[in-house]
Design an enzyme around this catalytic site. Structure first.
Site, PDB file in Angstrom:
ATOM      1  N   TRP A   1       3.279   4.333   3.322  1.00 58.12           N
ATOM      2  CA  TRP A   1       4.252   5.205   2.816  1.00 58.12           C
ATOM      3  C   TRP A   1       5.076   6.106   3.935  1.00 58.12           C
ATOM      4  O   TRP A   1       4.275   6.699   4.810  1.00 58.12           O
ATOM      5  CB  TRP A   1       3.663   6.105   1.733  1.00 58.12           C
ATOM      6  CG  TRP A   1       3.526   5.495   0.335  1.00 58.12           C
ATOM      7  CD1 TRP A   1       2.994   4.471   0.018  1.00 58.12           C
ATOM      8  CD2 TRP A   1       4.565   5.939  -0.703  1.00 58.12           C
ATOM      9  NE1 TRP A   1       3.315   4.570  -1.337  1.00 58.12           N
ATOM     10  CE2 TRP A   1       4.126   5.281  -1.533  1.00 58.12           C
ATOM     11  CE3 TRP A   1       5.357   7.122  -0.819  1.00 58.12           C
ATOM     12  CZ2 TRP A   1       4.975   5.435  -2.899  1.00 58.12           C
ATOM     13  CZ3 TRP A   1       6.093   7.154  -2.211  1.00 58.12           C
ATOM     14  CH2 TRP A   1       5.805   6.549  -3.023  1.00 58.12           C
TER      15      TRP A   1
ATOM     16  N   ILE B   1       4.624  13.485   0.684  1.00 63.09           N
ATOM     17  CA  ILE B   1       5.744  14.562   0.680  1.00 63.09           C
ATOM     18  C   ILE B   1       5.689  15.098  -0.697  1.00 63.09           C
ATOM     19  O   ILE B   1       5.361  14.281  -1.708  1.00 63.09           O
ATOM     20  CB  ILE B   1       6.812  14.013   0.977  1.00 63.09           C
ATOM     21  CG1 ILE B   1       6.798  13.413   2.681  1.00 63.09           C
ATOM     22  CG2 ILE B   1       8.199  15.029   0.632  1.00 63.09           C
ATOM     23  CD1 ILE B   1       7.961  13.051   3.180  1.00 63.09           C
TER      24      ILE B   1
ATOM     25  N   GLU C   1       8.141  15.790  -7.583  1.00 60.89           N
ATOM     26  CA  GLU C   1       8.350  16.636  -8.842  1.00 60.89           C
ATOM     27  C   GLU C   1       7.020  16.649  -9.678  1.00 60.89           C
ATOM     28  O   GLU C   1       6.818  17.481 -10.504  1.00 60.89           O
ATOM     29  CB  GLU C   1       9.634  16.098  -9.666  1.00 60.89           C
ATOM     30  CG  GLU C   1      10.886  16.260  -8.864  1.00 60.89           C
ATOM     31  CD  GLU C   1      11.935  15.656  -9.562  1.00 60.89           C
ATOM     32  OE1 GLU C   1      11.768  14.930 -10.614  1.00 60.89           O
ATOM     33  OE2 GLU C   1      13.245  15.801  -9.027  1.00 60.89           O
TER      34      GLU C   1
ATOM     35  N   HIS D   1       1.304  14.373  -8.508  1.00 62.89           N
ATOM     36  CA  HIS D   1       0.773  13.434  -7.620  1.00 62.89           C
ATOM     37  C   HIS D   1       0.297  13.793  -6.271  1.00 62.89           C
ATOM     38  O   HIS D   1      -0.797  13.467  -5.815  1.00 62.89           O
ATOM     39  CB  HIS D   1       1.768  12.098  -7.474  1.00 62.89           C
ATOM     40  CG  HIS D   1       1.215  10.768  -7.433  1.00 62.89           C
ATOM     41  ND1 HIS D   1       1.026   9.741  -8.099  1.00 62.89           N
ATOM     42  CD2 HIS D   1       0.683  10.407  -5.852  1.00 62.89           C
ATOM     43  CE1 HIS D   1       0.267   8.875  -7.676  1.00 62.89           C
ATOM     44  NE2 HIS D   1       0.304   8.988  -6.526  1.00 62.89           N
TER      45      HIS D   1
HETATM   46  C1  DLZ Z   1       2.177   6.782  -5.222  1.00 60.32           C
HETATM   47  C2  DLZ Z   1       2.557   7.616  -3.781  1.00 60.32           C
HETATM   48  C3  DLZ Z   1       3.428   8.456  -3.933  1.00 60.32           C
HETATM   49  C4  DLZ Z   1       4.161   9.114  -5.299  1.00 60.32           C
HETATM   50  N1  DLZ Z   1       3.741   9.549  -2.887  1.00 60.32           N
HETATM   51  C5  DLZ Z   1       3.059   9.108  -1.681  1.00 60.32           C
HETATM   52  C6  DLZ Z   1       3.331   9.845  -0.494  1.00 60.32           C
HETATM   53  O1  DLZ Z   1       4.276  10.679  -0.638  1.00 60.32           O
HETATM   54  N2  DLZ Z   1       2.667   9.475   0.816  1.00 60.32           N
HETATM   55  C7  DLZ Z   1       1.584   8.317   0.613  1.00 60.32           C
HETATM   56  O2  DLZ Z   1       0.996   8.155   1.605  1.00 60.32           O
HETATM   57  N3  DLZ Z   1       1.395   7.554  -0.387  1.00 60.32           N
HETATM   58  C8  DLZ Z   1       2.268   7.977  -1.688  1.00 60.32           C
HETATM   59  N4  DLZ Z   1       1.883   7.361  -2.699  1.00 60.32           N
HETATM   60  C9  DLZ Z   1       1.017   6.163  -2.713  1.00 60.32           C
HETATM   61  C10 DLZ Z   1      -0.550   6.307  -2.780  1.00 60.32           C
HETATM   62  O3  DLZ Z   1      -0.898   7.196  -1.428  1.00 60.32           O
HETATM   63  C11 DLZ Z   1      -1.147   4.913  -3.155  1.00 60.32           C
HETATM   64  O4  DLZ Z   1      -0.883   4.049  -2.219  1.00 60.32           O
HETATM   65  C12 DLZ Z   1      -1.015   4.427  -4.391  1.00 60.32           C
HETATM   66  O5  DLZ Z   1      -0.924   5.414  -5.504  1.00 60.32           O
HETATM   67  C13 DLZ Z   1      -1.963   3.335  -4.899  1.00 60.32           C
HETATM   68  O6  DLZ Z   1      -3.237   3.622  -4.818  1.00 60.32           O
END
Ligand code: DLZ
Length: 166
Positions: A32, A92, A95, A98
């Site tokens: 991500w 990050i 809204e 999570h």
């Molecule tokens: C789902 C999600 C969201 C909304 N934001 C991030 C983020 O900002 N940074 C990050 O590393 N991962 C994010 N994820 C993914 C979750 O870490 C995870 O991979 C999923 O919920 C699947 O388990």
């Protein structure tokens, strides 16, 4: 207007860390926000190499998101005999809540793995309000937290060897 003082801890120099070439280090990188996490990874890997860690002893793997970092760290300890694992991610604020769930869960799980395996797991996960803050900490005005994570890993391995006499 006075300019904000931007402190960072990326400018370490190392002396007196014995047997650094024998250190074996795993790095887990979250996919991500890759524009940030790739910079963190580059900072970490270059720092380890510059200090003398052997390239063969640096094992980099990727996970889908930061939530998956702890399990990958655990697998590394179980199967790769690494001395430390560096977890790199970038969460990050959005809204929804999570953000809080991921940050709190991942931080706690990473800490537990280090204690369970009695080996250092380094928390190199940026938790920021926006992308700009993250980029500033991934090779920008606030340094590179990947560099700092690598420093922390080497220091902790060294401390563990000193205290245990190994
Ligand atoms: C789902 C999600 C969201 C909304 N934001 C991030 C983020 O900002 N940074 C990050 O590393 N991962 C994010 N994820 C993914 C979750 O870490 C995870 O991979 C999923 O919920 C699947 O388990």
């Amino acid at each position: 207007m006075t300019e904000e003082k931007k402190t960072n801890l990326s400018d370490f120099t190392f002396e007196n860390i014995p047997d650094i070439d024998s250190m074996s280090i795993g790095i887990v990188v979250s996919e991500w926000n890759p524009e940030v996490t790739e910079k963190l990874k580059e900072g970490a890997v270059l720092t380890l190499l510059r200090q003398g860690v052997s390239e063969n002893n640096i094992n980099v793997e990727y996970v889908p998101g930061s939530f998956e970092l702890p399990l990958a760290a655990q697998w590394m300890f179980e199967h790769l005999e690494v001395d430390a694992v560096i977890c790199l991610g970038c969460v990050i604020q959005g809204e929804t809540r999570h953000f809080e769930f991921i940050c709190n869960t991942v931080a706690g799980a990473i800490s537990n793995i280090g204690l369970n395996y009695a080996r250092p797991v380094i928390f190199g996960v940026l938790t920021t309000d926006n992308m700009q803050q993250a980029l500033e900490r991934a090779g920008g005005t606030h340094g590179n937290k990947g560099v700092e994570a690598a420093v922390a890993a080497m220091k902790m391995i060294s401390l563990g060897r000193k205290i245990s006499g190994n």
